[in-house]
Scaffold this motif. Structure first.
Motif, mmCIF file in Angstrom:
data_model
loop_
_atom_site.group_PDB
_atom_site.id
_atom_site.type_symbol
_atom_site.label_atom_id
_atom_site.label_comp_id
_atom_site.label_asym_id
_atom_site.label_seq_id
_atom_site.Cartn_x
_atom_site.Cartn_y
_atom_site.Cartn_z
ATOM 1 N N LEU A 40 -7.057 0.436 -7.606
ATOM 2 C CA LEU A 40 -7.390 -0.989 -7.617
ATOM 3 C C LEU A 40 -7.784 -1.475 -6.216
ATOM 4 N N VAL A 41 -7.070 -1.033 -5.204
ATOM 5 C CA VAL A 41 -7.369 -1.493 -3.840
ATOM 6 C C VAL A 41 -8.327 -0.529 -3.116
ATOM 7 N N GLU A 42 -8.959 0.352 -3.898
ATOM 8 C CA GLU A 42 -9.988 1.260 -3.408
ATOM 9 C C GLU A 42 -9.492 2.214 -2.328
ATOM 10 N N LEU A 43 -8.294 2.770 -2.585
ATOM 11 C CA LEU A 43 -7.796 3.877 -1.764
ATOM 12 C C LEU A 43 -7.760 5.102 -2.674
ATOM 13 N N GLU A 44 -7.992 6.275 -2.086
ATOM 14 C CA GLU A 44 -7.968 7.478 -2.930
ATOM 15 C C GLU A 44 -6.538 7.743 -3.416
ATOM 16 N N PRO A 45 -6.322 7.874 -4.734
ATOM 17 C CA PRO A 45 -4.957 8.086 -5.246
ATOM 18 C C PRO A 45 -4.267 9.294 -4.616
ATOM 19 N N LYS A 46 -5.046 10.303 -4.204
ATOM 20 C CA LYS A 46 -4.378 11.490 -3.626
ATOM 21 C C LYS A 46 -3.724 11.172 -2.262
ATOM 22 N N ARG A 47 -4.044 10.003 -1.699
ATOM 23 C CA ARG A 47 -3.450 9.651 -0.400
ATOM 24 C C ARG A 47 -2.065 9.012 -0.530
ATOM 25 N N ILE A 48 -1.535 8.892 -1.752
ATOM 26 C CA ILE A 48 -0.257 8.173 -1.878
ATOM 27 C C ILE A 48 0.885 8.881 -1.153
ATOM 28 N N PHE A 49 0.742 10.197 -0.927
ATOM 29 C CA PHE A 49 1.839 10.887 -0.244
ATOM 30 C C PHE A 49 1.578 11.046 1.264
ATOM 31 N N ASN A 50 0.670 10.240 1.787
ATOM 32 C CA ASN A 50 0.467 10.205 3.244
ATOM 33 C C ASN A 50 1.532 9.312 3.898
ATOM 34 N N TYR A 51 1.728 9.562 5.199
ATOM 35 C CA TYR A 51 2.602 8.684 5.981
ATOM 36 C C TYR A 51 1.743 7.586 6.625
ATOM 37 N N PRO A 52 2.367 6.451 7.014
ATOM 38 C CA PRO A 52 1.584 5.351 7.600
ATOM 39 C C PRO A 52 0.671 5.780 8.756
ATOM 40 N N LYS B 107 -3.980 0.653 5.823
ATOM 41 C CA LYS B 107 -2.589 0.186 5.732
ATOM 42 C C LYS B 107 -2.543 -1.197 5.079
ATOM 43 N N GLN B 108 -3.526 -2.047 5.463
ATOM 44 C CA GLN B 108 -3.518 -3.391 4.878
ATOM 45 C C GLN B 108 -3.832 -3.325 3.381
ATOM 46 N N ARG B 109 -4.702 -2.379 2.980
ATOM 47 C CA ARG B 109 -4.950 -2.176 1.541
ATOM 48 C C ARG B 109 -3.665 -1.748 0.834
ATOM 49 N N ALA B 110 -2.901 -0.883 1.494
ATOM 50 C CA ALA B 110 -1.632 -0.437 0.901
ATOM 51 C C ALA B 110 -0.662 -1.619 0.759
ATOM 52 N N MET B 111 -0.679 -2.520 1.758
ATOM 53 C CA MET B 111 0.196 -3.698 1.669
ATOM 54 C C MET B 111 -0.243 -4.605 0.521
ATOM 55 N N ILE B 112 -1.552 -4.664 0.289
ATOM 56 C CA ILE B 112 -2.039 -5.469 -0.846
ATOM 57 C C ILE B 112 -1.578 -4.813 -2.150
ATOM 58 N N ALA B 113 -1.674 -3.465 -2.201
ATOM 59 C CA ALA B 113 -1.199 -2.746 -3.392
ATOM 60 C C ALA B 113 0.274 -3.067 -3.632
ATOM 61 N N MET B 114 1.054 -3.114 -2.538
ATOM 62 C CA MET B 114 2.474 -3.412 -2.687
ATOM 63 C C MET B 114 2.672 -4.831 -3.233
ATOM 64 N N ALA B 115 1.877 -5.774 -2.708
ATOM 65 C CA ALA B 115 1.996 -7.163 -3.184
ATOM 66 C C ALA B 115 1.637 -7.272 -4.669
ATOM 67 N N LEU B 116 0.746 -6.372 -5.144
ATOM 68 C CA LEU B 116 0.305 -6.442 -6.549
ATOM 69 C C LEU B 116 1.189 -5.613 -7.476
ATOM 70 N N ALA B 117 2.183 -4.915 -6.890
ATOM 71 C CA ALA B 117 2.936 -3.906 -7.634
ATOM 72 C C ALA B 117 3.493 -4.411 -8.961
#
Ligand SMILES: Nc1ncnc2c1ncn2[C@@H]1O[C@H](COP(=O)(O)OP(=O)(O)OP(=O)(O)O)[C@@H](O)[C@H]1O
Ligand code: SF4
Ligand SMILES: [Mg+2]
Length: 322
Positions: free
Chosen positions: A137-149, A157-167
């Motif tokens: 949804l936030v246009e990050l590659e799903p395979k990156r979910i196990f990356n560290y910050p 990182k800001q896209r990931a924070m948006i994903a968190m806000a939409l969780a």
């Protein structure tokens, strides 16, 4: 029914130096799928308004009076357990500089999954599946979910924070300066992403910023705040082209306009007032080039200029007089 309706909200901070009147009679409305830009100089009460809505005020901060109706329900009256349910699932917030709040030693996907497990009571496996969907949804590659910050750029990182806000599928997302720390290109991408998500998910968005110039493309409405009060509010078109309040006019003139003649932007003289002892009458009067006697004694009421376009000034549009 509106998604959000704030009626006469008053939020103060009680500190040893006195009472800081940070939000002083603020009213706002926001519909489903609508976005509102909340703009004003530093210290005018934007974050305090957002923290009042999410009820994340520090202990010295208190909602003194007013209503915050979320889908018609006054959330000011909720107890701690009830408000925890509302936060995340109905309203969530992306904080100023939030990307620096990611835990550096935990995989990003796990950090988001943790929030989902806590609030939606899903299993770890299902939560990770949800994180993958959110990444798409936030246009990050799903395979990156196990990356560290540290493996993500600032924009990622800001896209990931948006994903968190939409969780937890909130109906309202508040972004408090969500792009301030990013360069202008990434800033535009993040604002476009929020705009796309708002339309796709029919969410309401409140976007807090100092920078009026970034709101034209991404907001339906704008509310201009000064010294704890909304001084003008309306559709973007009216705020940009038919503004009536001297502060809005000055704020717009203080940003360079690349479409117009090259001139030095016009700074607003002076600094915003101390909100322990705000000026009498119109709080902008000590800095307003158009102030007359009445401005220091009588507080201007909100006047309707056009559909949903209101301003609080005794001499609205005075800057257009020759
Ligand atoms: N915890 C606090 N204790 C006392 N006063 C506070 C506290 N937090 C904010 N304030 C005061 O409340 C007023 C509004 O602050 P707020 O952070 O809401 O402004 P803002 O518009 O978000 O500013 P900025 O653009 O700098 O983020 C300011 O006068 C600020 O100093
Ligand atoms: S009420 Fe007076 S001081 Fe306030 S903005 Fe209008 S002209 Fe300026
Ligand atoms: Mg702030």
């Amino acid at each position: 029914m509106e998604l959000l309706k704030i009626n006469h909200l008053i939020t103060y901070f009680n500190i040893t130096a006195g009472t800081v009147r940070a939000v002083d009679d603020v009213s706002l409305t926001l519909d489903y799928g609508e976005s509102l830009g909340l703009v004003g100089e530093s210290g005018c009460g934007k974050t305090t308004t957002a923290l009042s809505i999410t009820q994340l005020l520090p202990t010295e901060g208190n909602i003194v009076s007013g209503e915050i109706l979320l889908e018609g329900k006054n959330i000011v009256d909720l107890n701690d357990t009830e408000i925890k349910r509302v936060r995340w699932k109905e309203v969530s917030m992306i904080f100023q500089g939030a990307m620096n709040a990611l835990n550096p030693v935990m995989k990003i996907g796990d950090q988001i999954a943790e929030a989902i497990i806590l609030h939606d009571k899903l299993s770890y496996k299902d939560a990770i599946k949800r994180v993958e969907e959110l990444f798409e949804l936030v246009e990050l590659e799903p395979k990156r979910i196990f990356n560290y910050p540290h493996e993500f750029s600032g924009g990622m990182k800001q896209r990931a924070m948006i994903a968190m806000a939409l969780a937890c599928n909130p109906k309202l997302v508040i972004g408090d300066e969500p792009t301030t720390a990013l360069d202008v290109m990434v800033q535009a991408q993040i604002l476009n992403l929020l705009d796309k998500l708002r339309k796709e998910l029919n969410m309401g968005i409140i976007l807090i910023t100092h920078d009026l110039s970034i709101l034209g493309e991404t907001c339906d409405k704008i509310a201009i705040m000064y010294a704890g009060k909304i001084v003008e509010t309306g559709y973007v078109e009216d705020i940009y082209n038919n503004n009536m309040h001297p502060y809005t006019y000055k704020l717009l003139s203080s940003f360079p306009n690349i479409h117009k003649e090259r001139v030095m932007p016009d700074a607003i003289v002076g600094i915003p007032p101390d909100l322990i002892n705000p000026p009498s009458g119109c709080r902008f009067h000590p800095r307003c080039p158009y102030a007359k006697d009445v401005c220091s004694t009588e507080e201007p009421k909100m006047v309707l200029a056009n559909k949903d376009h209101y301003y609080a000034c005794h001499f609205g549009g005075v800057f257009n007089e020759k």
